[in-house]
Design a protein around this motif. Structure first.
Motif, PDB file in Angstrom:
ATOM      1  N   PHE A 124       0.819  -1.211   0.000  1.00 27.84           N
ATOM      2  CA  PHE A 124       0.000   0.000   0.000  1.00 27.84           C
ATOM      3  C   PHE A 124       0.853   1.261   0.000  1.00 27.84           C
ATOM      4  O   PHE A 124       0.316   2.366   0.066  1.00 27.84           O
ATOM      5  CB  PHE A 124      -0.925   0.003   1.221  1.00 27.84           C
ATOM      6  N   LEU A 125       2.182   1.117  -0.091  1.00 28.47           N
ATOM      7  CA  LEU A 125       3.062   2.278  -0.127  1.00 28.47           C
ATOM      8  C   LEU A 125       3.379   2.609  -1.581  1.00 28.47           C
ATOM      9  O   LEU A 125       4.437   2.256  -2.119  1.00 28.47           O
ATOM     10  CB  LEU A 125       4.349   1.997   0.657  1.00 28.47           C
ATOM     11  N   GLY A 126       2.463   3.277  -2.234  1.00 29.50           N
ATOM     12  CA  GLY A 126       2.659   3.687  -3.622  1.00 29.50           C
ATOM     13  C   GLY A 126       2.896   2.492  -4.530  1.00 29.50           C
ATOM     14  O   GLY A 126       2.175   1.499  -4.500  1.00 29.50           O
ATOM     15  N   SER A 127       3.960   2.588  -5.325  1.00 27.99           N
ATOM     16  CA  SER A 127       4.304   1.504  -6.257  1.00 27.99           C
ATOM     17  C   SER A 127       5.356   0.566  -5.677  1.00 27.99           C
ATOM     18  O   SER A 127       5.855  -0.308  -6.390  1.00 27.99           O
ATOM     19  CB  SER A 127       4.817   2.107  -7.578  1.00 27.99           C
ATOM     20  N   GLU A 128       5.713   0.722  -4.418  1.00 29.73           N
ATOM     21  CA  GLU A 128       6.757  -0.108  -3.831  1.00 29.73           C
ATOM     22  C   GLU A 128       6.244  -1.518  -3.572  1.00 29.73           C
ATOM     23  O   GLU A 128       5.060  -1.734  -3.305  1.00 29.73           O
ATOM     24  CB  GLU A 128       7.279   0.525  -2.541  1.00 29.73           C
ATOM     25  N   THR A 129       7.157  -2.471  -3.651  1.00 28.12           N
ATOM     26  CA  THR A 129       6.807  -3.874  -3.502  1.00 28.12           C
ATOM     27  C   THR A 129       7.755  -4.548  -2.523  1.00 28.12           C
ATOM     28  O   THR A 129       8.847  -4.049  -2.244  1.00 28.12           O
ATOM     29  CB  THR A 129       6.900  -4.614  -4.854  1.00 28.12           C
ATOM     30  N   VAL A 130       7.318  -5.673  -1.983  1.00 30.91           N
ATOM     31  CA  VAL A 130       8.210  -6.550  -1.230  1.00 30.91           C
ATOM     32  C   VAL A 130       8.554  -7.720  -2.149  1.00 30.91           C
ATOM     33  O   VAL A 130       7.756  -8.102  -3.010  1.00 30.91           O
ATOM     34  CB  VAL A 130       7.573  -7.042   0.073  1.00 30.91           C
ATOM     35  N   VAL A 131       9.736  -8.284  -1.954  1.00 31.27           N
ATOM     36  CA  VAL A 131      10.216  -9.335  -2.847  1.00 31.27           C
ATOM     37  C   VAL A 131      10.543 -10.582  -2.039  1.00 31.27           C
ATOM     38  O   VAL A 131      11.052 -10.499  -0.919  1.00 31.27           O
ATOM     39  CB  VAL A 131      11.453  -8.853  -3.652  1.00 31.27           C
ATOM     40  N   VAL A 132      10.233 -11.730  -2.611  1.00 30.80           N
ATOM     41  CA  VAL A 132      10.583 -12.999  -1.992  1.00 30.80           C
ATOM     42  C   VAL A 132      12.085 -13.194  -2.149  1.00 30.80           C
ATOM     43  O   VAL A 132      12.591 -13.274  -3.274  1.00 30.80           O
ATOM     44  CB  VAL A 132       9.807 -14.165  -2.627  1.00 30.80           C
ATOM     45  N   THR A 133      12.813 -13.237  -1.055  1.00 27.46           N
ATOM     46  CA  THR A 133      14.277 -13.383  -1.099  1.00 27.46           C
ATOM     47  C   THR A 133      14.726 -14.791  -0.745  1.00 27.46           C
ATOM     48  O   THR A 133      15.893 -15.132  -0.955  1.00 27.46           O
ATOM     49  CB  THR A 133      14.951 -12.376  -0.145  1.00 27.46           C
ATOM     50  N   SER A 134      13.854 -15.608  -0.202  1.00 23.86           N
ATOM     51  CA  SER A 134      14.178 -17.010   0.085  1.00 23.86           C
ATOM     52  C   SER A 134      12.883 -17.781   0.204  1.00 23.86           C
ATOM     53  O   SER A 134      11.927 -17.310   0.838  1.00 23.86           O
ATOM     54  CB  SER A 134      14.978 -17.140   1.385  1.00 23.86           C
ATOM     55  N   ASN A 135      12.844 -18.966  -0.415  1.00 18.82           N
ATOM     56  CA  ASN A 135      11.663 -19.827  -0.294  1.00 18.82           C
ATOM     57  C   ASN A 135      12.037 -21.199   0.262  1.00 18.82           C
ATOM     58  O   ASN A 135      11.377 -22.191  -0.025  1.00 18.82           O
ATOM     59  CB  ASN A 135      10.942 -19.961  -1.635  1.00 18.82           C
ATOM     60  N   LEU A 136      13.120 -21.234   1.066  1.00 13.62           N
ATOM     61  CA  LEU A 136      13.496 -22.468   1.731  1.00 13.62           C
ATOM     62  C   LEU A 136      12.443 -22.838   2.770  1.00 13.62           C
ATOM     63  O   LEU A 136      11.756 -21.961   3.327  1.00 13.62           O
ATOM     64  CB  LEU A 136      14.863 -22.335   2.392  1.00 13.62           C
ATOM     65  N   ARG A 137      12.367 -24.117   3.082  1.00 10.56           N
ATOM     66  CA  ARG A 137      11.318 -24.591   3.975  1.00 10.56           C
ATOM     67  C   ARG A 137      11.413 -23.953   5.353  1.00 10.56           C
ATOM     68  O   ARG A 137      10.397 -23.594   5.936  1.00 10.56           O
ATOM     69  CB  ARG A 137      11.410 -26.110   4.085  1.00 10.56           C
TER      70      ARG A 137
END
Length: 257
Positions: A154-167
């Protein structure tokens, strides 16, 4: 005979005249009492009533009741407190007196350890907006996303990114999810993370925070120290593997004790 009768009646007439003269003289000497004027009683003068003495109105409008938060807000904050390690963020959200939650959203909320050595966010609006994803992602769905997947906030066009998908180390912006599905229903999902999300490191064009202020408005001691020149740089994937190995060793050591 007639003359004698008239003569005899003369003394009587003469006496009557004397009585009349005496009455007139007495009446002329007595004072005349003027009749008292008739006075009309005046109406009593009363002072106007003071405002305090005025009677209350017949109908007093009742004060408008304060809007209460929806049960969803109450349940989410109670779930944070019941988890035992999210008291700081629970107090922050409770102080905002939120009435409802935006549906179809995912909240990434730091635990108490994430705030150690810092204070509450200076810019609470920015902090909340960057920690809420515009999609409903329970952990069963979130954990299927691949590294590099960007999720709108919800902060403008900023996004969060998946940096690890380990279990054992699923992370967004390098903040690991430590309590998945801390609260979840049909419209909102809440996951507990171990650090504050860093918007300017993971979004191009976002300026660095001012001195003494970390991402999302949370004060910090200073920027992270650069890596040593003697050690070779590592990629986010390698960092995730190292973190996972370290966590696995800790679990094995604790189980053997």
């Amino acid at each position: 005979m007639v003359g004698m009768a008239s003569y005899r009646a003369a003394p009587g007439i003469f006496c009557a005249l004397l009585l009349c003269l005496d009455f007139l003289m007495v009446s002329s000497q007595s004072p005349t009492v003027a009749p008292s004027p008739t006075t009309t009683p005046s109406a009593p003068v009363t002072a106007p009533p003071s405002p305090a003495a005025l009677p209350p109105p017949a109908i007093v409008p009742a004060p408008a009741p304060a809007a209460k938060p929806q049960p969803q807000v109450v349940d989410m904050i109670e779930a944070l407190r019941d988890a035992g390690q999210f008291g700081a963020i629970a107090g922050l959200l409770d102080g905002l007196q939120m009435k409802n939650l935006t549906p179809m959203t995912t909240w990434l909320l730091p635990n108490d350890e994430a705030f150690s050595g810092t204070s509450y966010p200076k810019n609470v609006t920015k902090f909340i907006d960057y920690h809420v994803i515009r999609q409903l992602l329970p952990y069963s769905r979130l954990s299927t996303l691949s590294v590099g997947t960007r999720l709108p906030t919800f902060l403008g066009s900023e996004t969060v990114v998946v940096t690890s998908n380990l279990r054992f180390n699923y992370s967004l912006d390098n903040a690991m999810i430590v309590v998945p599905d801390l609260y979840s229903d049909s419209t909102v999902a809440v996951h507990g993370i171990n650090s504050v999300l860093n918007d300017y490191l993971f979004n191009e064009g976002v300026s660095a925070p001012s001195p003494g202020e970390s991402p999302s408005g949370v004060p910090t001691a200073g920027p992270p120290s650069p890596p040593s020149s003697s050690s070779s740089p590592t990629t986010p994937g390698e960092n995730s593997i190292l973190s996972s190995l370290s966590l696995t060793r800790s679990l094995i050591k604790a189980a053997s004790m």
